[in-house]
Scaffold this active site. Structure first.
Site, mmCIF file in Angstrom:
data_model
loop_
_atom_site.group_PDB
_atom_site.id
_atom_site.type_symbol
_atom_site.label_atom_id
_atom_site.label_comp_id
_atom_site.label_asym_id
_atom_site.label_seq_id
_atom_site.Cartn_x
_atom_site.Cartn_y
_atom_site.Cartn_z
ATOM 1 N N GLU A 176 44.849 44.312 42.548
ATOM 2 C CA GLU A 176 43.793 45.248 42.963
ATOM 3 C C GLU A 176 42.666 45.376 41.949
ATOM 4 O O GLU A 176 42.059 46.426 41.815
ATOM 5 C CB GLU A 176 44.392 46.652 43.207
ATOM 6 C CG GLU A 176 45.769 46.648 43.793
ATOM 7 C CD GLU A 176 46.233 47.999 44.310
ATOM 8 O OE1 GLU A 176 46.750 48.775 43.504
ATOM 9 O OE2 GLU A 176 46.066 48.266 45.502
ATOM 10 N N ASP A 222 42.449 40.882 44.429
ATOM 11 C CA ASP A 222 43.752 40.223 44.245
ATOM 12 C C ASP A 222 44.898 41.213 44.429
ATOM 13 O O ASP A 222 44.668 42.406 44.641
ATOM 14 C CB ASP A 222 43.823 39.594 42.847
ATOM 15 C CG ASP A 222 43.918 40.637 41.738
ATOM 16 O OD1 ASP A 222 43.261 41.704 41.845
ATOM 17 O OD2 ASP A 222 44.655 40.419 40.766
#
Ligand code: NOJ
Ligand code: NOJ
Length: 492
Positions: free
Chosen positions: A216, A213
């Site tokens: 991270e 995402d």
């Protein structure tokens, strides 16, 4: 100080008081006066962080340094931060009147285009050139691959980059630079030779892949990634069509349409909000609520740049508004700084917004406590300004459940009589009341950011949940970009 004296007589006086009494008198500024100083400051920091950069000698032209901070070390070019920053630079270009300034911005944008193409052609741990390597989250600022371990791939990056570059392409086409656009931004040829085309091929063939995402941390299917992928594909299709690449346009549109049912799966009807990640296959395991300000960022970063109407998860969508309200509610409880809700002038401040309530990333490590972030708090300002603008353009507001709840929770609108199902049209006195109320709500969030930023305009990544002091990466480029984009929505 020099910035402040530009504002004019009244503020000059204020600024003199300010310089002799510390930051106290600066607090007397209205939000307009603050923006008058903050916007040039944010613009300067943002442009200083695009290579070539005086502060970062090894940055290649067009590299966007996320922050010049060493601790945490943010001297990298993230594809996401780069695209969001350059979106603001395109916005500056669009608004620039001074020819020299405009030429400088055009130069930075052209450098960014070449640097991005270079990234695409660089083999990296996510994969090969012009292939899976496009999902690589960040590059060293000299353009070489970053080979340390990281949460990869992150497939939102190419999508954000497409939308920024299509925005640029629209402006350049209007200015008569079609040859340049065809040579550097979009040519129909396959295998791809240009940056937008390569990104579109990657997105259209790989949007179904699980990735990390935008924070991270979590690997799976993300609302944010998918909504910006849809926007990238639609923007790309429009450009492809304009340049007579009709079959490609149709393919990109078909993939955008295929993303829609996937996005709808994120609505959790039992909990009454959009949950951020589905089908998690890796990464953190403590995001139990599924509440995440990435939903609000998604609605903003996926809104059409060209003024086109598209109601699919627009900022005014009930599911977005309901989710935004739930997120703010949860941060109100989680962060002690939010117990103070008035600034020095007793003006209302919105809730300081973080990434997600269970967040543990403090800037130095991830076993700590998360904090409110400037870019997320500024996003709430932009959200409500954009709602006001959308309804103003539409000329009417249909009162839905989430909208009624929004009015109810909005300080100056809480006594407004509006029933679910009715339509408030422009000639109804309540119409203007709602627009003004939403703009004031947006202002409460900018006041929150202003309250925790320093008097000169510096904005880091986070502000401490207990003390309110700034922490983590200093002068985060994305924080400053988010001030600009919020202020532009306010101004319109
Ligand atoms: C650094 C990332 O940039 C940040 O988003 C993340 O929370 C931490 N690493 C922990 O994974
Ligand atoms: C951490 C954030 O979580 C991520 O979204 C961002 O790309 C990097 N920091 C760099 O700013």
């Amino acid at each position: 100080m020099t910035q402040r004296t530009r504002v004019g007589g009244a503020v000059l006086v204020l600024s003199l008081i300010w310089s002799s009494f510390g930051a106290v008198a600066a607090h007397a500024d209205t939000l307009e006066q603050w923006l008058h100083v903050q916007l040039p400051y944010s613009t300067r920091v943002l442009l200083d962080n695009v290579g070539p950069s005086a502060g970062v000698p090894n940055a290649a032209p067009g590299a966007v340094i996320a922050s010049q901070s060493y601790e945490p070390f943010y001297r990298y070019h993230w594809t996401r931060d780069g695209a969001l920053t350059m979106e603001a630079v395109v916005g500056l270009y669009e608004r620039a009147t001074d020819l020299q300034h405009k030429a400088r911005l055009r130069g930075l944008l052209a450098d960014y285009v070449s640097f991005s193409r270079q990234n695409q052609l660089t083999d990296n741990p996510s994969g090969g050139a012009d292939d899976l390597g496009l999902g690589e989250p960040k590059f060293n600022i000299d353009g070489s691959a970053f080979t340390g371990s990281w949460g990869r791939p992150q497939n939102d990056g190419p999508a954000l980059r497409v939308s920024t570059l299509v925005h640029l392409a629209r402006l350049l086409l209007k200015e008569g630079h079609e040859d340049w656009v065809r040579k550097n931004l979009y040519s129909p040829s396959l295998p791809a030779r240009t940056v937008i085309k390569a990104d579109l091929e990657f997105i259209s063939h790989h949007w179904g892949d699980a990735s990390f995402d935008l924070w991270e941390e979590t690997k799976g299917d993300h609302f944010y990634t998918r909504l910006v992928q849809r926007r990238g594909l639609l923007d790309g299709a429009e450009l492809a069509e304009h340049l007579s690449d009709f079959a490609a346009a149709q393919w990109y549109r078909s993939q955008a349409a295929a993303l829609e049912p996937e996005l709808n799966r994120h609505w959790d009807s039992q909990r009454g909000y959009l949950t951020v990640t589905l089908n998690q296959v890796g990464g953190l395991d403590y995001k139990s609520s599924g509440l995440d300000s990435a939903i609000v960022l998604a609605a903003l970063h996926a809104s059409p740049r060209n003024g086109a109407k598209d109601s699919f998860y627009a900022v005014t969508d009930d599911r977005i508004l309901a989710t935004a309200a739930r997120i703010a509610q949860s941060f109100r409880q989680v962060y002690a700084v939010n117990s103070r809700d008035r600034d020095w002038n007793a003006q209302a401040m919105g809730v300081g917004i973080g990434r997600y309530p269970e967040d543990r990333y403090s800037g130095t490590n991830s076993s700590n406590q998360g904090n409110p972030w400037f870019l997320a708090t500024n996003a709430y300002a932009e959200l409500y300004y954009r709602c006001a603008k959308t309804w103003e353009q539409q000329g009417s507001i249909r009162v839905t459940r989430a909208r009624a709840a929004l009015f109810h929770q909005t300080g100056n609108l809480s006594s407004l009589q509006a029933n679910v199902g009715e339509v408030i049209s422009r000639d109804d006195p309540r119409f203007q009341v709602v627009l003004d109320g939403l703009r004031e709500t947006g202002d409460t969030y900018l006041r929150r950011s202003r309250f925790h930023a320093d008097a000169h305009g510096a904005m880091s990544e986070q502000f401490n949940r207990d003390t309110g002091y700034m922490q983590s990466a200093a002068e985060l480029t994305w924080s400053h970009a988010s001030v600009l984009t919020a202020a532009w929505e306010r101004g319109k």
